[in-house]
Design a protein around this motif. Structure first.
Motif, PDB file in Angstrom:
ATOM      1  N   MET A   1     -23.052   4.185  52.852  1.00  0.00           N
ATOM      2  CA  MET A   1     -23.367   2.329  52.620  1.00  0.00           C
ATOM      3  C   MET A   1     -24.871   1.698  53.314  1.00  0.00           C
ATOM      4  O   MET A   1     -25.178   1.591  53.580  1.00  0.00           O
ATOM      5  CB  MET A   1     -22.182   1.692  52.845  1.00  0.00           C
ATOM      6  N   PHE A   2     -23.585   2.187  55.077  1.00  0.00           N
ATOM      7  CA  PHE A   2     -25.093   1.300  55.928  1.00  0.00           C
ATOM      8  C   PHE A   2     -26.093   1.823  55.743  1.00  0.00           C
ATOM      9  O   PHE A   2     -27.866   1.200  56.374  1.00  0.00           O
ATOM     10  CB  PHE A   2     -24.105   1.316  57.588  1.00  0.00           C
ATOM     11  N   THR A   5     -28.477   1.092  53.163  1.00  0.00           N
ATOM     12  CA  THR A   5     -29.093  -0.117  53.680  1.00  0.00           C
ATOM     13  C   THR A   5     -30.315  -0.169  54.620  1.00  0.00           C
ATOM     14  O   THR A   5     -31.006  -0.646  54.583  1.00  0.00           O
ATOM     15  CB  THR A   5     -27.607  -0.875  54.023  1.00  0.00           C
ATOM     16  N   ALA A   8     -33.093   0.389  52.939  1.00  0.00           N
ATOM     17  CA  ALA A   8     -33.548  -0.605  51.984  1.00  0.00           C
ATOM     18  C   ALA A   8     -34.546  -0.941  52.807  1.00  0.00           C
ATOM     19  O   ALA A   8     -35.220  -1.515  52.492  1.00  0.00           O
ATOM     20  CB  ALA A   8     -32.393  -1.232  51.201  1.00  0.00           C
ATOM     21  N   CYS A   9     -34.083  -1.548  53.772  1.00  0.00           N
ATOM     22  CA  CYS A   9     -34.719  -2.390  54.702  1.00  0.00           C
ATOM     23  C   CYS A   9     -36.075  -1.889  55.536  1.00  0.00           C
ATOM     24  O   CYS A   9     -37.299  -2.204  55.559  1.00  0.00           O
ATOM     25  CB  CYS A   9     -34.079  -2.748  55.835  1.00  0.00           C
ATOM     26  N   CYS A 211     -37.202  -2.147  46.748  1.00  0.00           N
ATOM     27  CA  CYS A 211     -37.385  -2.580  48.178  1.00  0.00           C
ATOM     28  C   CYS A 211     -38.953  -3.065  48.540  1.00  0.00           C
ATOM     29  O   CYS A 211     -39.901  -3.662  49.299  1.00  0.00           O
ATOM     30  CB  CYS A 211     -36.593  -2.128  48.893  1.00  0.00           C
TER      31      CYS A 211
END
Length: 256
Positions: A1-2, A5, A8-9, A211
Motif C-alpha cells: 500500500m505504501f 501511495t 501516486a505522489c 495522478c
C-alpha cells in the motif's frame, strides 16, 4: 500500500513539472525503479510511458485551447517523433543505453549554460523559419527526440522545449505547447511497442495515470497564468537537477 501511495505522489508531481517544462521522468522513473528493483526495465519504462502519456495528453489539450500552437512546426515533428520513438522503444529491448547515459549530463550542462547566459532566451516569440525548411528541420528534431524518448527518455520534454526555442525562435510558452504535441506522439508510439511486447503493469499504470492527469492540470494552469518567464526559471531548475541526477547515475553505473 505504501509503495503504491509513493508512486501516486511521484506521478502527481511528475505530471505537474512535465506540464510546464518537461522532465517529469526525473521524478517518476527513479520512483518506479526504486519500488520494483527486480522488475524488467522495459516493463517499468512501459508502465511509466502509459502514465506519462495520459498526463501529457491533458496538458497538450489545455495548451492548444489557450496558446496558438505552431502546427507547421509541431505537426511534422510529431509525425517524425512517432515513427522514431517506436524504433527507440524496440532498440531499448535489444541493446543497453550505456553510451547515451554517459553523454546525457554533458548535453544537459551545455543546454543549461546556454540558457542561463542568454537572458532574453525564449522571452520573445519570433519564428525563424517557414515553408519546407521549417518542415524538414522539424522532422529532424522530431526524429532525434523521438528515438531518444523511446530508447532512454529522461529530459525529453526539456530537450524539446530548448530546441523549439533555440532553432525555431519560439518563446518558452509557445515552445512548451508545441513540445506537448510532439511528446504525445512519442509516448503513443513507444507505448504501442511496449504494450505489444507485454511490457506493462496495467493496474499500476492506471493509478499513476490518474495522478499524472491531476498534476498536469495544475502545472498547465501555472504555466498559462505566469507565462514564459516562469517557464524559463522552472526549466533551468529542472535541467540543473537533471544534470546532477544523470551525472550521479552515470558515475554509479560505471562503478566509481
Amino acid at each position: 500500500m505504501f509503495d503504491f501511495t509513493l508512486l501516486a505522489c511521484a506521478a502527481f508531481l511528475a505530471g505537474l513539472v512535465d506540464a510546464v517544462v518537461g522532465g517529469g521522468g526525473l521524478i517518476q522513473i527513479p520512483a518506479i525503479f526504486a519500488v520494483f528493483p527486480k522488475e524488467v526495465p522495459a516493463t517499468l519504462l512501459g508502465t511509466n510511458k502509459l502514465a506519462s502519456m495520459c498526463g501529457t495528453v491533458v496538458a497538450a489539450a489545455k495548451y492548444t485551447r489557450r496558446v496558438n500552437v505552431a502546427w507547421s512546426t509541431a505537426a511534422p515533428a510529431a509525425v517524425s517523433a512517432f515513427l522514431f520513438a517506436c524504433v527507440g522503444a524496440f532498440a531499448v529491448t535489444r541493446v543497453p543505453g550505456d553510451f547515451v547515459r554517459s553523454l546525457l549530463p554533458l548535453i544537459l550542462l551545455a543546454v543549461a549554460v546556454y540558457t542561463f547566459k542568454k537572458k532574453d532566451f525564449g522571452s520573445i516569440h519570433a519564428p525563424l523559419h517557414s515553408g519546407m525548411k521549417e518542415r524538414w528541420l522539424a522532422m529532424g528534431v522530431g526524429a532525434a527526440i523521438g528515438f531518444y524518448d523511446g530508447f532512454f527518455g529522461p529530459g525529453t520534454g526539456s530537450f524539446l522545449l530548448f530546441l523549439f526555442v533555440r532553432f525555431f525562435g519560439f518563446d518558452f510558452l509557445g515552445a512548451s505547447a508545441a513540445a506537448k504535441v510532439v511528446n504525445v506522439a512519442c509516448n503513443v508510439s513507444a507505448l504501442l511497442w511496449f504494450g505489444y511486447s507485454g511490457h506493462l503493469i496495467w493496474k499500476l499504470a492506471g493509478l499513476m495515470a490518474v495522478c499524472q492527469i491531476g498534476g498536469s492540470l495544475i502545472g498547465t494552469r501555472l504555466a498559462l497564468k505566469h507565462g514564459s518567464g516562469f517557464v524559463r526559471k522552472l526549466f533551468l531548475v529542472v535541467v540543473s537537477v537533471l544534470i546532477v541526477k544523470t551525472a550521479y547515475d552515470t558515475v554509479r553505473h560505471l562503478g566509481f
